[in-house]
Design an enzyme around this catalytic site. Structure first.
Site, PDB file in Angstrom:
ATOM      1  N   ALA A  26      23.344 -27.021 -28.414  1.00 29.05           N
ATOM      2  CA  ALA A  26      21.554 -26.259 -28.443  1.00 29.05           C
ATOM      3  C   ALA A  26      21.073 -28.250 -28.743  1.00 29.05           C
ATOM      4  O   ALA A  26      19.625 -27.844 -28.447  1.00 29.05           O
ATOM      5  CB  ALA A  26      21.542 -25.536 -29.322  1.00 29.05           C
ATOM      6  N   ASP A 108      22.173 -21.935 -21.020  1.00 28.37           N
ATOM      7  CA  ASP A 108      20.756 -22.131 -20.393  1.00 28.37           C
ATOM      8  C   ASP A 108      20.556 -22.449 -18.884  1.00 28.37           C
ATOM      9  O   ASP A 108      19.209 -22.428 -18.147  1.00 28.37           O
ATOM     10  CB  ASP A 108      19.786 -22.648 -20.747  1.00 28.37           C
ATOM     11  CG  ASP A 108      19.748 -23.659 -21.760  1.00 28.37           C
ATOM     12  OD1 ASP A 108      21.068 -24.931 -20.739  1.00 28.37           O
ATOM     13  OD2 ASP A 108      19.726 -24.704 -22.747  1.00 28.37           O
ATOM     14  N   HIS A 125      30.480 -20.184 -22.975  1.00 27.28           N
ATOM     15  CA  HIS A 125      29.513 -19.384 -23.357  1.00 27.28           C
ATOM     16  C   HIS A 125      28.779 -18.817 -22.933  1.00 27.28           C
ATOM     17  O   HIS A 125      27.857 -16.865 -23.094  1.00 27.28           O
ATOM     18  CB  HIS A 125      28.983 -19.530 -24.554  1.00 27.28           C
ATOM     19  CG  HIS A 125      29.477 -20.188 -26.095  1.00 27.28           C
ATOM     20  ND1 HIS A 125      28.984 -20.771 -26.730  1.00 27.28           N
ATOM     21  CD2 HIS A 125      30.749 -20.266 -26.503  1.00 27.28           C
ATOM     22  CE1 HIS A 125      29.687 -21.632 -27.856  1.00 27.28           C
ATOM     23  NE2 HIS A 125      31.162 -20.668 -28.149  1.00 27.28           N
ATOM     24  N   CYS A 136      31.272  -1.020 -15.833  1.00 19.35           N
ATOM     25  CA  CYS A 136      32.254  -1.342 -14.546  1.00 19.35           C
ATOM     26  C   CYS A 136      32.580  -2.711 -14.290  1.00 19.35           C
ATOM     27  O   CYS A 136      32.461  -3.495 -13.165  1.00 19.35           O
ATOM     28  CB  CYS A 136      31.110  -0.619 -13.657  1.00 19.35           C
ATOM     29  SG  CYS A 136      30.271  -0.903 -13.243  1.00 19.35           S
TER      30      CYS A 136
END
Length: 255
Positions: A26, A108, A125, A136
Site C-alpha cells: 500500500a 488499484d 489480492h 455465477c
C-alpha cells in the site's frame, strides 16, 4: 501474468540481466492519494469498523454492510488515482530491457496504468477495477456497477443471475487465487534481486515471498517507512520516502 508464464526470462536474457522482482504494498500508492491500511495513519487504525466492509462473511450476510461498501467504492480515490513516481520508475526499468516481474498486494491497477505489461504483474489480492458475481462468477467493469449505484441502486445485483456482486478483490475470509500465488512463488524463487516496497510484511502468505526469495539466493532489499518482521534477512533496508528512494534505487539497476 499467468501461472503459465515462465518466472525467469530465457537463458540468454537471464545471462545478460538479472531478474528483478518487486513486491509492492500500500505504501507504493500513498503518493497517488490512496491511503494505506496498517500504517500509523492507516484505514484500519482510523476506523476499525471499515474492515467489516471487506470481510467476506459480513459482506455476504448483511445488506447494510454491502450498501456501505458500495458507497465507499463510489467515493474511493483509487479509481481516480494516477501512477506516481514509484510506479513510473518500475515501468521505466521494465522498458529498459531488464527482466522485471511485479507482485503486488494492491488492487488499484496503477502498475499497469504506468505501463508495466499486464502479463508481468501478479495481483495477489485481485483488482478493484472489476466486479464479480459471487454466484455465477460473471465479471464486469467496476465503473458499470458504480453507475448503477449513482442511478439509485444501493446494492446492485448481478445482471446475469441476480447474485450478490463484490469487487474482484480478495476479501478477508477468502483464499488467494492458487494460480496467482503459485506464479508469485515461482518468481520469488527465480529472482536475483527482490525488492519489497511499501509493505509492512505482516499479511501472509504475501509476506512469506520475501523469505522464499532470500532462501533461494536473491539479494533482498526492503523499502518501508516502518520496520518489518523480515528486515533481518535484507541486504539493505531503506526508510526514506518511496517516491524518491525507489526511482534512485531502480536507476542503479538500469543497463
Amino acid at each position: 501474468m499467468t501461472a503459465t508464464d515462465p518466472a525467469r526470462p530465457s537463458a540468454h536474457d537471464a545471462a545478460r540481466q538479472p531478474l528483478v522482482a518487486i513486491l509492492s504494498g500500500a505504501g507504493t500508492s500513498t503518493d497517488s492519494g490512496i491511503p494505506d491500511y496498517r500504517g500509523p495513519q492507516g484505514v484500519w487504525r482510523q476506523d476499525p469498523e471499515a474492515e467489516k466492509l471487506v470481510t467476506y462473511a459480513y459482506y455476504m450476510k448483511d445488506p447494510e454492510i454491502r450498501r456501505r461498501a458500495w458507497k465507499v467504492r463510489q467515493d474511493s480515490p483509487a479509481l481516480r488515482a494516477r501512477p506516481n513516481a514509484a510506479h513510473e520508475a518500475i515501468a521505466r526499468l521494465e522498458r529498459s530491457g531488464v527482466p522485471v516481474r511485479v507482485i503486488t498486494q494492491n488492487v488499484d491497477g496503477l502498475h499497469q496504468l504506468a505501463g508495466v505489461p499486464d502479463r508481468k504483474v501478479l495481483e495477489l489480492h485481485g483488482t478493484g477495477r472489476f466486479v464479480v458475481c459471487t454466484r455465477c462468477h460473471a465479471r464486469s467493469p467496476m465503473s458499470e456497477a458504480l453507475a448503477r449505484v449513482a442511478a439509485g441502486d444501493p446494492d446492485p445485483a448481478c445482471t446475469v443471475c441476480g447474485g450478490i456482486l463484490k469487487s474482484a478483490t480478495v476479501m478477508f475470509g477468502e483464499r488467494l487465487d492458487p494460480e496467482v500465488l503459485g506464479a508469485a512463488m515461482g518468481v520469488a524463487k527465480a529472482a536475483d534481486v527482490f525488492i519489497a516496497v511499501g509493505t509492512s510484511l505482516q499479511v501472509q502468505p504475501a509476506a512469506s515471498l520475501v523469505g522464499l526469495a532470500a532462501e533461494h539466493g536473491a539479494r533482498l532489499i526492503i523499502m518501508n517507512a516502518e520496520p518489518t518482521p523480515y528486515d533481518g534477512l535484507a541486504a539493505e533496508t531503506i526508510r526514506t520516502p518511496i517516491g524518491t528512494a525507489l526511482p534512485a534505487l531502480l536507476a542503479t539497476l538500469m543497463p
